[in-house]
Design a protein around this motif. Structure first.
Motif, mmCIF file in Angstrom:
data_model
loop_
_atom_site.group_PDB
_atom_site.id
_atom_site.type_symbol
_atom_site.label_atom_id
_atom_site.label_comp_id
_atom_site.label_asym_id
_atom_site.label_seq_id
_atom_site.Cartn_x
_atom_site.Cartn_y
_atom_site.Cartn_z
ATOM 1 N N SER A 52 36.124 10.919 -6.449
ATOM 2 C CA SER A 52 34.840 11.628 -7.004
ATOM 3 C C SER A 52 33.976 12.480 -5.244
ATOM 4 O O SER A 52 33.937 11.808 -3.909
ATOM 5 C CB SER A 52 33.814 11.199 -7.721
ATOM 6 N N PRO A 53 34.169 13.680 -4.936
ATOM 7 C CA PRO A 53 33.188 13.409 -3.509
ATOM 8 C C PRO A 53 32.002 13.124 -3.396
ATOM 9 O O PRO A 53 31.316 13.422 -2.630
ATOM 10 C CB PRO A 53 33.421 15.050 -3.266
ATOM 11 N N PHE A 54 31.140 12.780 -4.450
ATOM 12 C CA PHE A 54 29.724 12.849 -3.992
ATOM 13 C C PHE A 54 29.559 11.567 -4.591
ATOM 14 O O PHE A 54 27.971 11.192 -4.433
ATOM 15 C CB PHE A 54 28.997 13.698 -5.708
ATOM 16 N N GLU A 55 29.914 10.638 -5.467
ATOM 17 C CA GLU A 55 29.494 9.256 -5.937
ATOM 18 C C GLU A 55 29.958 8.178 -4.585
ATOM 19 O O GLU A 55 30.940 8.199 -4.244
ATOM 20 C CB GLU A 55 30.813 8.803 -7.408
ATOM 21 N N PRO A 56 28.480 7.740 -4.891
ATOM 22 C CA PRO A 56 28.661 6.753 -4.032
ATOM 23 C C PRO A 56 29.722 5.775 -3.807
ATOM 24 O O PRO A 56 30.223 5.108 -3.178
ATOM 25 C CB PRO A 56 27.350 5.482 -4.027
ATOM 26 N N LEU A 57 30.081 5.153 -4.424
ATOM 27 C CA LEU A 57 31.454 4.231 -5.103
ATOM 28 C C LEU A 57 32.391 4.147 -4.772
ATOM 29 O O LEU A 57 33.481 3.843 -4.913
ATOM 30 C CB LEU A 57 31.423 3.806 -6.587
ATOM 31 N N GLU A 58 32.555 6.527 -5.041
ATOM 32 C CA GLU A 58 34.187 6.515 -3.783
ATOM 33 C C GLU A 58 34.220 6.711 -2.852
ATOM 34 O O GLU A 58 35.077 6.968 -2.456
ATOM 35 C CB GLU A 58 34.110 7.668 -5.250
ATOM 36 N N ALA B 280 35.096 -0.623 -10.478
ATOM 37 C CA ALA B 280 34.133 -1.065 -11.108
ATOM 38 C C ALA B 280 33.917 -2.004 -12.295
ATOM 39 O O ALA B 280 33.546 -3.566 -12.391
ATOM 40 C CB ALA B 280 33.116 -0.453 -10.549
ATOM 41 N N PHE B 281 33.867 -1.111 -13.463
ATOM 42 C CA PHE B 281 33.887 -1.293 -14.075
ATOM 43 C C PHE B 281 34.958 -0.716 -15.690
ATOM 44 O O PHE B 281 35.099 0.264 -15.465
ATOM 45 C CB PHE B 281 32.502 -0.424 -15.037
ATOM 46 N N LEU B 282 35.627 -1.328 -16.465
ATOM 47 C CA LEU B 282 36.024 -1.226 -17.500
ATOM 48 C C LEU B 282 35.088 -0.164 -18.895
ATOM 49 O O LEU B 282 35.573 -1.782 -19.341
ATOM 50 C CB LEU B 282 37.352 -1.478 -17.841
ATOM 51 N N PHE C 207 35.190 1.079 -3.536
ATOM 52 C CA PHE C 207 34.930 0.523 -2.546
ATOM 53 C C PHE C 207 34.731 -1.645 -1.897
ATOM 54 O O PHE C 207 35.073 -1.959 -1.595
ATOM 55 C CB PHE C 207 34.450 0.929 -0.827
ATOM 56 N N PRO C 208 33.268 -1.607 -3.491
ATOM 57 C CA PRO C 208 32.616 -2.796 -3.335
ATOM 58 C C PRO C 208 33.805 -4.582 -3.586
ATOM 59 O O PRO C 208 33.924 -5.035 -2.749
ATOM 60 C CB PRO C 208 31.581 -3.014 -4.230
ATOM 61 N N ILE C 209 35.002 -2.665 -4.530
ATOM 62 C CA ILE C 209 35.843 -4.425 -4.892
ATOM 63 C C ILE C 209 37.107 -4.860 -4.171
ATOM 64 O O ILE C 209 37.025 -5.598 -3.978
ATOM 65 C CB ILE C 209 35.994 -3.805 -6.269
ATOM 66 N N ILE C 210 37.021 -3.578 -3.366
ATOM 67 C CA ILE C 210 38.597 -4.410 -3.046
ATOM 68 C C ILE C 210 37.882 -5.538 -1.357
ATOM 69 O O ILE C 210 38.533 -6.153 -1.067
ATOM 70 C CB ILE C 210 38.913 -3.206 -1.801
ATOM 71 N N VAL D 97 43.229 -8.144 -17.569
ATOM 72 C CA VAL D 97 42.398 -7.185 -16.793
ATOM 73 C C VAL D 97 41.823 -8.876 -16.620
ATOM 74 O O VAL D 97 41.521 -10.074 -17.205
ATOM 75 C CB VAL D 97 41.669 -6.945 -17.669
ATOM 76 N N TYR D 98 41.473 -8.949 -15.139
ATOM 77 C CA TYR D 98 40.690 -9.251 -14.976
ATOM 78 C C TYR D 98 38.916 -9.614 -14.275
ATOM 79 O O TYR D 98 38.902 -8.764 -13.590
ATOM 80 C CB TYR D 98 41.251 -10.623 -13.514
ATOM 81 N N LYS D 99 38.198 -10.693 -14.281
ATOM 82 C CA LYS D 99 37.245 -9.942 -14.299
ATOM 83 C C LYS D 99 36.994 -10.310 -12.069
ATOM 84 O O LYS D 99 37.716 -11.216 -12.660
ATOM 85 C CB LYS D 99 35.640 -10.757 -14.613
ATOM 86 N N THR D 100 36.226 -10.115 -11.250
ATOM 87 C CA THR D 100 36.568 -10.593 -9.858
ATOM 88 C C THR D 100 35.894 -11.831 -10.198
ATOM 89 O O THR D 100 36.573 -12.076 -9.574
ATOM 90 C CB THR D 100 35.945 -9.375 -9.003
ATOM 91 N N ASN D 101 34.865 -11.966 -10.479
ATOM 92 C CA ASN D 101 34.349 -13.387 -9.955
ATOM 93 C C ASN D 101 34.774 -14.053 -10.533
ATOM 94 O O ASN D 101 34.891 -15.839 -10.089
ATOM 95 C CB ASN D 101 32.223 -13.619 -10.608
ATOM 96 N N GLU D 102 36.200 -14.335 -11.556
ATOM 97 C CA GLU D 102 37.114 -15.507 -11.883
ATOM 98 C C GLU D 102 38.183 -15.456 -11.283
ATOM 99 O O GLU D 102 38.845 -16.270 -11.440
ATOM 100 C CB GLU D 102 37.587 -14.906 -13.461
ATOM 101 N N ILE D 103 38.508 -14.952 -10.352
ATOM 102 C CA ILE D 103 39.746 -15.213 -9.365
ATOM 103 C C ILE D 103 38.454 -15.980 -7.861
ATOM 104 O O ILE D 103 38.380 -15.729 -7.589
ATOM 105 C CB ILE D 103 40.234 -14.006 -8.279
#
Length: 271
Positions: A102-108, A11-13, A79-82, A59-65
């Protein structure tokens, strides 16, 4: 060995936190093996981008692809990125590896199309159990890949104070109040240094960073680093923790990635 074209998604660097360092270490290792590696994310800071680029990782920003690219392997975290890349047909890959840290973070969470994955990796037994409680992943499709430790930490010489700890390193991006106040209960000769995203000292944790301390207070990856260097570790953070990691509690704490969640033992400061 055949050179592979490899992509990581995250998601973020934007700081020296768990997912960033996890991706960085794996990507750097694959570059060292001779592969072509890049990372795509929503956004990044200049400092983190420089860390990756200096190690040979693009390194690329996703919206640059804007055009479809082909990869031999995609290691997908957050998961939102893929989901975005596949939905808009911006990538194609021979092997798709989905990762959960992580078992708790929604992004995971795993994407709805997890069945398309060549492999699913989780960072601990805790994440494995949580994942299997939600979806029926075949055991042959999922593996536990515990936090790795670069060779730099294993082969670093460390000189420890064998009598009393004089230098304590608290390494955390979310220091609980009780750790803020430990200076009040230690001898004046004992120095406590705080390292993390909310501190004045914020940088990549290296063997040189840890070697200046007699005891490390932390959770997660830093516990693995310190143990490999032979530095005593007091596992404690916002989830609480077991205290000193020892042979007696090692296996139990490892199951929850040295997060403090195995015991959730809190030590509130005296009133």
């Amino acid at each position: 060995m055949e050179r592979k074209n490899i992509l990581f998604t995250v998601a973020f660097l934007n700081g020296y936190h768990g997912s960033v360092i996890h991706v960085y270490e794996w990507a750097r290792h694959l570059v060292c093996l001779g592969h072509d590696v890049c990372v795509t994310c929503i956004n990044y800071t200049n400092a983190i981008q420089k860390l990756f680029v200096t190690s040979g990782i693009r390194v690329y920003k996703t919206n640059e692809i804007s055009q479809k690219k082909s990869y031999d392997i995609v290691f997908a975290y957050h998961f939102p990125i893929i989901t975005y890349l596949l939905s808009f047909e911006l990538i194609e890959c021979r092997k798709l590896v989905l990762g959960a840290l992580s078992p708790f973070e929604p992004l995971e969470s795993l994407p709805l199309f997890w069945e398309r994955a060549s492999l699913i990796t989780v960072v601990s037994q805790e994440v494995l159990q949580k994942t299997l409680s939600k979806i029926e992943v075949p055991h042959k499709q999922i593996r536990v890949f515990e936090n790795c430790v670069p060779d730099d930490f294993i082969f670093c010489e460390t000189k420890l104070n064998s009598n009393k700890p004089r230098n304590i390193g608290v390494i955390s991006n979310h220091v609980p109040e009780e750790l803020r106040r430990i200076r009040n209960y230690l001898p004046e000769s004992t120095k406590v240094v705080y390292l993390g995203s909310d501190e004045k000292n914020c940088s990549l944790v290296t063997p040189q960073t840890l070697s200046q301390f007699d005891v490390i207070v932390s959770i997660g990856k830093t516990v693995n680093y310190a143990l490999c260097m032979g530095i005593p570790v007091f596992e404690y953070d916002y989830f609480g923790g077991c205290g000193y990691v020892s042979a007696r509690n090692f296996d139990l704490e490892l199951m929850t990635n040295f997060s403090g969640r195995a015991s959730r033992r809190h030590c509130p400061p005296p009133n």
